[in-house]
Enzyme design. Structure first.
Site, PDB file in Angstrom:
ATOM      1  N   GLY A   1     -11.380  -2.876   5.998  1.00  0.00           N
ATOM      2  CA  GLY A   1     -10.071  -2.939   5.359  1.00  0.00           C
ATOM      3  C   GLY A   1      -9.344  -4.229   5.699  1.00  0.00           C
ATOM      4  O   GLY A   1      -8.143  -4.229   6.004  1.00  0.00           O
TER       5      GLY A   1
ATOM      6  N   SER B   1      -8.583  -6.843   3.828  1.00  0.00           N
ATOM      7  CA  SER B   1      -8.013  -7.632   2.734  1.00  0.00           C
ATOM      8  C   SER B   1      -6.494  -7.735   2.828  1.00  0.00           C
ATOM      9  O   SER B   1      -5.891  -8.573   2.169  1.00  0.00           O
ATOM     10  CB  SER B   1      -8.399  -7.014   1.384  1.00  0.00           C
TER      11      SER B   1
ATOM     12  N   THR C   1     -11.110  -2.349  -2.732  1.00  0.00           N
ATOM     13  CA  THR C   1     -10.589  -2.522  -4.088  1.00  0.00           C
ATOM     14  C   THR C   1      -9.983  -3.912  -4.312  1.00  0.00           C
ATOM     15  O   THR C   1      -9.551  -4.202  -5.417  1.00  0.00           O
ATOM     16  CB  THR C   1      -9.491  -1.474  -4.383  1.00  0.00           C
TER      17      THR C   1
ATOM     18  N   VAL D   1     -15.798   2.845   3.170  1.00  0.00           N
ATOM     19  CA  VAL D   1     -16.268   3.430   4.436  1.00  0.00           C
ATOM     20  C   VAL D   1     -16.637   4.901   4.297  1.00  0.00           C
ATOM     21  O   VAL D   1     -17.240   5.482   5.199  1.00  0.00           O
ATOM     22  CB  VAL D   1     -15.249   3.242   5.599  1.00  0.00           C
TER      23      VAL D   1
ATOM     24  N   TYR E   1      -3.622  13.552   8.544  1.00  0.00           N
ATOM     25  CA  TYR E   1      -3.657  12.218   9.179  1.00  0.00           C
ATOM     26  C   TYR E   1      -3.645  12.368  10.714  1.00  0.00           C
ATOM     27  O   TYR E   1      -4.399  11.686  11.428  1.00  0.00           O
ATOM     28  CB  TYR E   1      -2.447  11.440   8.684  1.00  0.00           C
TER      29      TYR E   1
ATOM     30  N   ALA F   1      -4.720  14.915  12.438  1.00  0.00           N
ATOM     31  CA  ALA F   1      -6.025  15.440  12.863  1.00  0.00           C
ATOM     32  C   ALA F   1      -7.049  14.318  12.913  1.00  0.00           C
ATOM     33  O   ALA F   1      -7.846  14.214  13.851  1.00  0.00           O
ATOM     34  CB  ALA F   1      -6.481  16.536  11.906  1.00  0.00           C
ATOM     35  N   ALA F   2      -7.023  13.457  11.904  1.00  0.00           N
ATOM     36  CA  ALA F   2      -7.992  12.352  11.859  1.00  0.00           C
ATOM     37  C   ALA F   2      -7.755  11.370  13.003  1.00  0.00           C
ATOM     38  O   ALA F   2      -8.698  10.946  13.681  1.00  0.00           O
ATOM     39  CB  ALA F   2      -7.895  11.630  10.515  1.00  0.00           C
TER      40      ALA F   2
ATOM     41  N   ILE G   1       4.577   0.114  11.271  1.00  0.00           N
ATOM     42  CA  ILE G   1       4.274  -1.298  11.072  1.00  0.00           C
ATOM     43  C   ILE G   1       4.549  -1.648   9.610  1.00  0.00           C
ATOM     44  O   ILE G   1       4.215  -0.858   8.709  1.00  0.00           O
ATOM     45  CB  ILE G   1       2.784  -1.592  11.406  1.00  0.00           C
TER      46      ILE G   1
HETATM   47  P1  NAI Z   1      -2.882  -0.716   4.223  1.00  0.00           P
HETATM   48  O1  NAI Z   1      -2.788   0.415   3.278  1.00  0.00           O
HETATM   49  O2  NAI Z   1      -2.227  -2.008   3.912  1.00  0.00           O
HETATM   50  O3  NAI Z   1      -4.394  -1.017   4.608  1.00  0.00           O
HETATM   51  C1  NAI Z   1      -5.372  -0.042   4.653  1.00  0.00           C
HETATM   52  C2  NAI Z   1      -6.692  -0.727   4.402  1.00  0.00           C
HETATM   53  O4  NAI Z   1      -7.737   0.263   4.444  1.00  0.00           O
HETATM   54  C3  NAI Z   1      -6.747  -1.375   3.023  1.00  0.00           C
HETATM   55  O5  NAI Z   1      -7.361  -2.641   3.123  1.00  0.00           O
HETATM   56  C4  NAI Z   1      -7.611  -0.415   2.234  1.00  0.00           C
HETATM   57  O6  NAI Z   1      -8.329  -1.010   1.187  1.00  0.00           O
HETATM   58  C5  NAI Z   1      -8.556   0.072   3.319  1.00  0.00           C
HETATM   59  N1  NAI Z   1      -9.223   1.314   2.945  1.00  0.00           N
HETATM   60  C6  NAI Z   1      -8.659   2.493   2.624  1.00  0.00           C
HETATM   61  N2  NAI Z   1      -9.612   3.380   2.298  1.00  0.00           N
HETATM   62  C7  NAI Z   1     -10.800   2.739   2.428  1.00  0.00           C
HETATM   63  C8  NAI Z   1     -12.146   3.107   2.225  1.00  0.00           C
HETATM   64  N3  NAI Z   1     -12.495   4.345   1.821  1.00  0.00           N
HETATM   65  N4  NAI Z   1     -13.121   2.191   2.464  1.00  0.00           N
HETATM   66  C9  NAI Z   1     -12.797   0.949   2.860  1.00  0.00           C
HETATM   67  N5  NAI Z   1     -11.544   0.533   3.060  1.00  0.00           N
HETATM   68  C10 NAI Z   1     -10.554   1.424   2.834  1.00  0.00           C
HETATM   69  O7  NAI Z   1      -2.292  -0.121   5.581  1.00  0.00           O
HETATM   70  P2  NAI Z   1      -2.210  -0.677   7.073  1.00  0.00           P
HETATM   71  O8  NAI Z   1      -0.884  -0.278   7.556  1.00  0.00           O
HETATM   72  O9  NAI Z   1      -2.618  -2.093   7.167  1.00  0.00           O
HETATM   73  O10 NAI Z   1      -3.287   0.273   7.770  1.00  0.00           O
HETATM   74  C11 NAI Z   1      -4.339  -0.189   8.573  1.00  0.00           C
HETATM   75  C12 NAI Z   1      -4.674   0.884   9.582  1.00  0.00           C
HETATM   76  O11 NAI Z   1      -3.573   1.062  10.458  1.00  0.00           O
HETATM   77  C13 NAI Z   1      -4.970   2.264   8.989  1.00  0.00           C
HETATM   78  O12 NAI Z   1      -6.037   2.868   9.682  1.00  0.00           O
HETATM   79  C14 NAI Z   1      -3.683   3.014   9.247  1.00  0.00           C
HETATM   80  O13 NAI Z   1      -3.910   4.402   9.315  1.00  0.00           O
HETATM   81  C15 NAI Z   1      -3.276   2.427  10.580  1.00  0.00           C
HETATM   82  N6  NAI Z   1      -1.884   2.596  10.924  1.00  0.00           N
HETATM   83  C16 NAI Z   1      -0.894   2.002  10.179  1.00  0.00           C
HETATM   84  C17 NAI Z   1       0.418   2.181  10.555  1.00  0.00           C
HETATM   85  C18 NAI Z   1       1.552   1.551   9.804  1.00  0.00           C
HETATM   86  O14 NAI Z   1       2.697   1.848  10.143  1.00  0.00           O
HETATM   87  N7  NAI Z   1       1.326   0.708   8.819  1.00  0.00           N
HETATM   88  C19 NAI Z   1       0.788   2.994  11.723  1.00  0.00           C
HETATM   89  C20 NAI Z   1      -0.333   3.546  12.418  1.00  0.00           C
HETATM   90  C21 NAI Z   1      -1.609   3.336  12.031  1.00  0.00           C
END
Ligand code: NAI
Length: 245
Positions: A12, A14, A38, A64, A156, A158-159, A189
């Site tokens: 992820g 991008s 995507t 993934v 979320y 649970a994961a 964030i």
């Molecule tokens: P985002 O939505 O900008 O990024 C998520 C990324 O995961 C994207 O690049 C998306 O394409 C990718 N993704 C989603 N499903 C996918 C799949 N099936 N296969 C491959 N890639 C996939 O969100 P963010 O905030 O950058 O999230 C990154 C990580 O941080 C995530 O694991 C999220 O749960 C975690 N997180 C984010 C928080 C926040 O406040 N933004 C807080 C705590 C955790």
């Protein structure tokens, strides 16, 4: 010590936290393979940013949740960048919020499959080379949600709790091989994932009285992936402005 040609795979990558991690890790000397699902344009932009700063990077398409694509993605990372895959950042994640009483099977499955099972499968695949090399760094992007309740996010939570449990136990299995496995647990964030949900009430609950930036999470991931963090394993570093304190 990390070999000079070591490759790290960031899922992820991008946008958001993943893109910030990719840039920070490249700054620290890793060759970075970032995956996208995507957004090839976003991934290509991150690669260009890294190359403009003198780093090495490539973008690889990977969903993934596609079990059959995992081994090929890890292999492509190494062959494209010409080094062993000795780092992995399991960052890809989604949320599909609802109250537990209303979460349907699809909303449960996509969140568990992406945030937990995908991270497990990638770790399993990447660990083989790390154990052989007797060096490796895995960083899992968890969340304060899980260790801490957040109504509307039972799937979320649970994961992400599962990811922290996986991190702790898997870390103990490979520690003697020079491989560390840790998690970061971000709070709120500023990314696409939180767009529209960071209203004043949410900010007031954070001791730092602000949301975090992706670069602040990336700095912690960079540290956990560094040589300097070689004796840190099985732990979770909260990056949350004090939310979980
Ligand atoms: P985002 O939505 O900008 O990024 C998520 C990324 O995961 C994207 O690049 C998306 O394409 C990718 N993704 C989603 N499903 C996918 C799949 N099936 N296969 C491959 N890639 C996939 O969100 P963010 O905030 O950058 O999230 C990154 C990580 O941080 C995530 O694991 C999220 O749960 C975690 N997180 C984010 C928080 C926040 O406040 N933004 C807080 C705590 C955790």
């Amino acid at each position: 010590m990390r070999p000079d040609d070591a490759v790290i795979l960031v899922t992820g990558g991008s946008r958001g936290i993943g893109a910030a991690c990719a840039r920070a890790l490249a700054d620290d000397g890793w060759a970075v393979a970032l995956t996208y699902r995507t957004s090839p344009d976003g991934a290509a932009q991150t690669v260009r940013d890294i190359e403009a700063s003198g780093g090495r990077a490539t973008a690889i398409e990977l969903d993934v949740t596609d079990a059959g694509g995992i081994a090929g993605a890890v292999e492509a990372a190494g062959t494209t960048l010409g080094g062993p895959v000795l780092g992995l950042v399991n960052n890809a994640g989604v949320r599909a919020d609802d109250l537990a009483v209303s979460i349907d099977d699809d909303a449960w499955d996509v969140v568990l499959d992406t945030n937990l099972t995908g991270a497990f499968r990638l770790t399993r695949q990447a660990l083989r080379g790390m154990v052989r090399a007797r060096f490796g760094r895995v960083v899992n992007v968890a969340s304060v949600v899980g260790p801490r309740a957040n109504a509307g996010q039972a799937n979320y939570a649970a994961a992400k709790s599962g990811l922290i449990g996986f991190t702790r136990t898997a870390a103990t299995e490979v520690a003697r091989r020079g491989v560390t496995i840790n998690a970061v647990a971000p709070g709120f964030i500023n990314t696409d994932m939180t767009a529209g949900i960071l209203q004043n009430g949410a900010i007031d609950a954070i001791p730092a009285r602000r949301a975090g930036e992706p670069e602040e999470v990336a700095a912690c991931v960079r540290f956990l992936a560094s040589d300097g963090a070689g004796y840190v394993t099985g732990t979770t570093l909260f990056v949350d402005g004090g939310l979980s304190a």
